[in-house]
Write an enzyme that holds these catalytic residues in place. Structure first.
Site, PDB file in Angstrom:
ATOM      1  N   ASP A 487       1.737 -21.606 -19.510  1.00 38.34           N
ATOM      2  CA  ASP A 487       1.439 -22.845 -20.228  1.00 38.34           C
ATOM      3  C   ASP A 487       0.168 -23.515 -19.726  1.00 38.34           C
ATOM      4  OD1 ASP A 487       3.492 -23.065 -22.074  1.00 38.34           O
ATOM      5  OD2 ASP A 487       4.871 -23.959 -20.648  1.00 38.34           O
TER       6      ASP A 487
HETATM    7  C1  GLC Z   1       7.661 -23.120 -17.302  1.00 45.25           C
HETATM    8  C2  GLC Z   1       7.925 -23.115 -18.781  1.00 45.25           C
HETATM    9  C3  GLC Z   1       7.686 -21.771 -19.377  1.00 45.25           C
HETATM   10  C4  GLC Z   1       6.342 -21.276 -18.986  1.00 45.25           C
HETATM   11  C5  GLC Z   1       6.163 -21.281 -17.486  1.00 45.25           C
HETATM   12  C6  GLC Z   1       4.794 -20.898 -17.060  1.00 45.25           C
HETATM   13  O1  GLC Z   1       8.641 -22.388 -16.666  1.00 45.25           O
HETATM   14  O2  GLC Z   1       9.245 -23.500 -19.048  1.00 45.25           O
HETATM   15  O3  GLC Z   1       7.790 -21.832 -20.779  1.00 45.25           O
HETATM   16  O4  GLC Z   1       6.207 -20.008 -19.502  1.00 45.25           O
HETATM   17  O5  GLC Z   1       6.413 -22.568 -16.997  1.00 45.25           O
HETATM   18  O6  GLC Z   1       3.837 -21.835 -17.412  1.00 45.25           O
HETATM   19  C1  GLC Z   2       3.309 -27.983 -17.005  1.00 42.48           C
HETATM   20  C2  GLC Z   2       3.880 -27.076 -15.942  1.00 42.48           C
HETATM   21  C3  GLC Z   2       4.345 -25.779 -16.521  1.00 42.48           C
HETATM   22  C4  GLC Z   2       5.271 -26.069 -17.664  1.00 42.48           C
HETATM   23  C5  GLC Z   2       4.629 -27.010 -18.676  1.00 42.48           C
HETATM   24  C6  GLC Z   2       5.616 -27.363 -19.738  1.00 42.48           C
HETATM   25  O1  GLC Z   2       2.174 -27.424 -17.561  1.00 42.48           O
HETATM   26  O2  GLC Z   2       2.952 -26.803 -14.924  1.00 42.48           O
HETATM   27  O3  GLC Z   2       5.013 -24.999 -15.542  1.00 42.48           O
HETATM   28  O4  GLC Z   2       5.611 -24.880 -18.311  1.00 42.48           O
HETATM   29  O5  GLC Z   2       4.210 -28.169 -18.037  1.00 42.48           O
HETATM   30  O6  GLC Z   2       5.135 -28.242 -20.681  1.00 42.48           O
END
Ligand code: GLC
Ligand code: GLC
Length: 813
Positions: A487
């Site tokens: 993300d």
């Molecule tokens: C969090 C989110 C997941 C994402 C991951 C890496 O675990 O829930 O959707 O893939 O972060 O950013």
């Molecule tokens: C932030 C976190 C990531 C998560 C995301 C969800 O970017 O670092 O881990 O998946 O929020 O919106």
């Protein structure tokens, strides 16, 4: 290295983690409830309850990031001749003579002893029930008669957990309660549009109550010294606005050796619009009375508790391994499966790191969660797949998240995460393999929940993969969009404004070129599954079409996605390499190594083996594999959130436990059992538990999302426990790839990948209507099944054909 204290231990026989010191390095929590009504409970009874949706139907109030941490919950105060204490130690923190918290499968039992009195509380949400039961047992273990003053305590949330924390100009005037006997009703906003109320009841005569917080606590006091409790005198307050609470007051006399049970019940009720009131302003309590009657005796509660345990017996009987290694067996047989149920239920919504108001159900998250859960209750996974697919758009893109209460896509975050669609195939295929139910493919499922837009679920799978094919970049690799699985790799967001969200800001998305190797690998893995599925249902032409797209993608990766020693991670907006030896920092990323090795891209050319070796060399450390290496030391405008994190945390070179299993599966497919096992054991909670309870900080019985990586200030420190895709991926990896029991369309495929040191083990696996007793003789081999004997007869190949009934299977490697 600081001294590693122990705060508890596993009790495998009872499937419990036993906490023996209330001052854990962080609150160690558990989840109650399996459908509809849920609670979070810490080892000192902190936490809260909600119905279905932690944002829109919050029943009790909780203040996150409080001082002290984890204040607020369901509290019992005992005033024993002026000595005032709680069975869970908090909030009074009176030193106890004995303390123990047992977190079990959907229940928690907290026991405290002080001055010859024992108070033991069993917390659980009975099956098919919209209520939390709290059975309090008070026992006089002393030689003298004890007269105790008992106060219960819950604080109501005004339903919407977000506005509850901000709209005080309104909230302080809306609170309303009713009191009837030993039941306190919370009915804020019931007079207008709400058709629901909550109540807190005890099955005993009470000698007083309180429903106004400040009257009970005292404006200048705290939960640790409420006026009413300190003075041993309830105020019988009736809340009008401000902050309604529910507190019962009971005087209890216990002879030496005597024990008494009290059943407290925190319930939630919905009424039909025309049956809301029994008299003007008086709520219709019929359903509450009925619910109370179901749990008004100890016997009824004990029966409901036995049912809950039987439910878990059945769930955990579906897959049972015996390897003789307790640390492996307890994770596989108990805790990993339990965490999978919890992540299936909660997605990423409510934990002690997720506030329940920020995120609902994630499209990719929920598809992954269900893979860890589908063997337990396939019918619930089926419904989940339909719900998720209903939030997809006609072009295959989809909302990134949806709200569990409304099941509608979340407009605040929107779509554009280009990996999302592929996960629908991952989830659906797992469901069909487990259940054998191909009919799900014919279900009519809408787009964006619009009536009239329904097409078959199969069509949804097709548009999902088409979305990748229709969004290729200059190297014929998938465009990343706002982000892929990571993300925080926001290659189309160029932000210097701290008020902008990295994930929803796209400043220059026009003409983007940013491409993702992670999606390329994910596409190949899921599209291969799709081709197999097409063959299964005789859609050969469609299968061939997709095979061509797979071949093209593989070529593109080999040509433009290989960096010499590992797979590149991405191309940025300007077409420059990310995750390359040419980069100054973050030369290698884990995601593309995981997915491209799972896809076995370039295996013949040695790419897979090199990539796996590079993971060992550059990513691995004592606590697991980091996400990227070296960590970013400065913010890179073109990369987005990833470089916003300090070194070693979260997506910037943290050990994102979630993607370690991808590499482990890559190792398994390559037959490297020793390496697979050593990566796996590093992040297996039971191994960490033995060594690092203080350093690891968070619960030692479940995986957390992130462990601080080797570049961090405190490598090995865990964060964001419970709600993480790690649960499902750990399960999928160990059950199918390490222990090697893989559900398939026509039966169970047996193909373990083990460390050389593995000894004989058995797996009992229920599969559809069949029951398999499988014994595996590894004979020092890491991979390769030589022979399978099914019910005494050798079979060809590695798939045990499905047939109902009981079977014994002997596997020689
Ligand atoms: C969090 C989110 C997941 C994402 C991951 C890496 O675990 O829930 O959707 O893939 O972060 O950013
Ligand atoms: C932030 C976190 C990531 C998560 C995301 C969800 O970017 O670092 O881990 O998946 O929020 O919106």
């Amino acid at each position: 290295m600081e001294q590693q204290k122990r705060y508890g231990h596993f009790d495998d026989e009872h499937r419990e983690y036993v906490i023996t010191d209330p001052k854990t390095p962080w609150p160690w929590i558990n989840y109650l409830g399996n459908e509809d009504f849920f609670s979070l409970i810490s080892n000192t009874a902190g936490g809260y309850s909600f119905y279905k949706d932690a944002k829109f139907r919050r029943i009790t109030r909780y203040r996150y990031n409080n001082v002290p941490m984890d204040n607020g919950g369901r509290y019992f105060y005992i005033n024993d001749g002026g000595a005032i204490w709680n069975p869970g130690w908090k909030p009074c923190k009176t030193p106890l003579d004995f303390y123990e918290c047992r977190h079990g499968m959907s229940y928690t039992r907290i026991t405290g002893r002080k001055n010859g009195v024992e108070a033991s509380v069993l917390f659980f949400v009975p099956l098919k029930t919209w209520a939390e039961v709290q059975k309090l047992t008070l026992t006089n273990q002393s030689n003298e008669t004890k007269t105790l003053k008992l106060f219960s305590f819950e604080e109501w949330c005004l339903w919407n957990a977000a506005t509850d924390m901000e709209n005080f100009q309104r909230n302080f005037s809306t609170g309303e309660v009713e009191i009837e006997g030993a039941t306190i009703y919370h009915k804020t906003e019931y007079r207008e549009r709400r058709n629901h109320y909550a109540f807190y009841h005890v099955n005993a005569e009470i000698q007083g109550f309180d429903t106004d917080r400040e009257t009970f606590v005292g404006l200048y006091n705290e939960f640790s010294n409420p006026d009413a409790v300190m003075e041993g005198k309830p105020r019988n307050s009736h809340a009008h606005g401000w902050s309604p609470i529910a507190s019962h007051y009971i005087e209890v006399t216990l002879q030496p050796g005597e024990s008494k049970d009290f059943v407290f019940l925190l319930g939630y009720i919905e009424n039909e619009q025309d049956k809301k009131f029994s008299a003007p302003q008086v709520i219709n309590k019929e359903k509450a009375h009925a619910l109370i009657a179901r749990f008004d005796t100890t016997e009824k509660v004990d029966k409901a508790f036995a049912e809950l345990n039987a439910y878990w017996d059945a769930l955990l009987n579906i897959y049972k391994v015996r390897t003789g290694n307790d640390k492996l067996d307890r994770m596989v047989n108990i805790w990993n499966q339990y965490q999978c149920m919890v992540t299936f239920n909660f997605s990423r919504s409510a934990s002690f790191f997720e506030s329940g108001i920020g995120r609902g159900m994630g499209f990719r998250d929920s598809n992954q969660d269900l893979v860890g859960f589908v063997h337990q209750i396939p019918s619930r996974a089926r419904q989940r797949i339909i719900d998720i697919a209903s939030t997809q758009f006609p072009d295959g893109g989809c909302y990134h998240q949806y709200q569990p209460l409304t099941k509608r896509g979340n407009n605040d975050i929107g779509g554009g995460f280009n990996d999302d669609p592929c996960w629908l195939i991952f989830g659906t295929v797992a469901y069909i393999k487990e259940s054998g139910d191909f009919s799900i493919l014919d279900e009519m499922v809408p787009f964006d929940n619009q009536p009239g837009s329904e097409v078959t679920l199969f069509e949804h799978l097709k548009v999902s993969l088409n979305h990748v094919i229709n969004n290729l970049g200059p190297h014929m690799l998938p465009l990343i969009g706002r982000a892929d699985w990571n993300d925080c790799l926001n290659l189309n967001c160029f932000s210097w404004d701290p008020n902008e969200s990295f994930q929803t800001t796209e400043n220059v998305s026009e003409g983007t070129k940013a491409e993702s190797l992670m999606i390329a690998g994910l596409f190949v893995v899921t599209a291969k599954e799709y081709v197999k599925l097409c063959d299964k249902i005789a859609k050969h032409e469609e299968g061939e079409r997709m095979q061509k797209a797979i071949d093209a993608m593989i070529e593109a990766v080999k040509k433009h996605g290989w960096d010499g020693e590992w797979y590149l991670r991405a191309y940025d907006f300007y077409g420059r390499k990310i995750g390359s030896n040419e980069c100054d920092e973050a030369k290698i990323f884990i995601e593309s190594q995981g997915w491209c090795t799972m896809a076995e891209i370039g295996a013949d050319e040695g790419m897979v083996a090199k990539s796996l070796d590079s993971c060992k060399k550059y990513l691995e450390c004592e606590h697991g594999m980091v996400l990227n290496n070296p960590a970013f030391t400065k913010y890179i405008y073109e990369y987005g959130e990833i470089s916003s994190y300090p070194e070693g945390y979260k997506e910037n070179a943290g050990i994102f436990c979630h993607n370690n299993p991808w590499v482990i599966i890559g190792e398994c497919l390559a037959g490297r059992g020793n390496d697979a096992w050593s990566h796996y054991a590093k992040i297996l909670p039971s191994y960490v538990e033995e060594k690092y309870q203080t350093l690891h900080k968070v619960e030692p019985y479940v995986n957390c999302q992130m462990v601080a990586g080797k570049d961090a200030f405190r490598p090995g420190e865990g964060k964001n426990s419970w709600l993480t895709g790690t649960a499902a991926w750990m399960w999928y990896t160990v059950s199918e790839f390490i222990l090697g029991i893989k559900p398939d369309y026509d039966g169970i495929c047996i193909d373990p990948c083990l460390p050389e040191t593995a000894t004989d083990y058995t797996v009992q696996r229920k599969f559809r209507d069949a029951d398999y007793d499988i014994t595996i003789h590894p004979n020092g081999q890491q991979k390769g099944v030589k022979q399978i004997v099914l019910d005494g007869t050798p079979i060809e190949g590695t798939v045990i054909p499905y047939s109902s009934g009981h079977h014994t299977v002997e596997v020689t490697m």
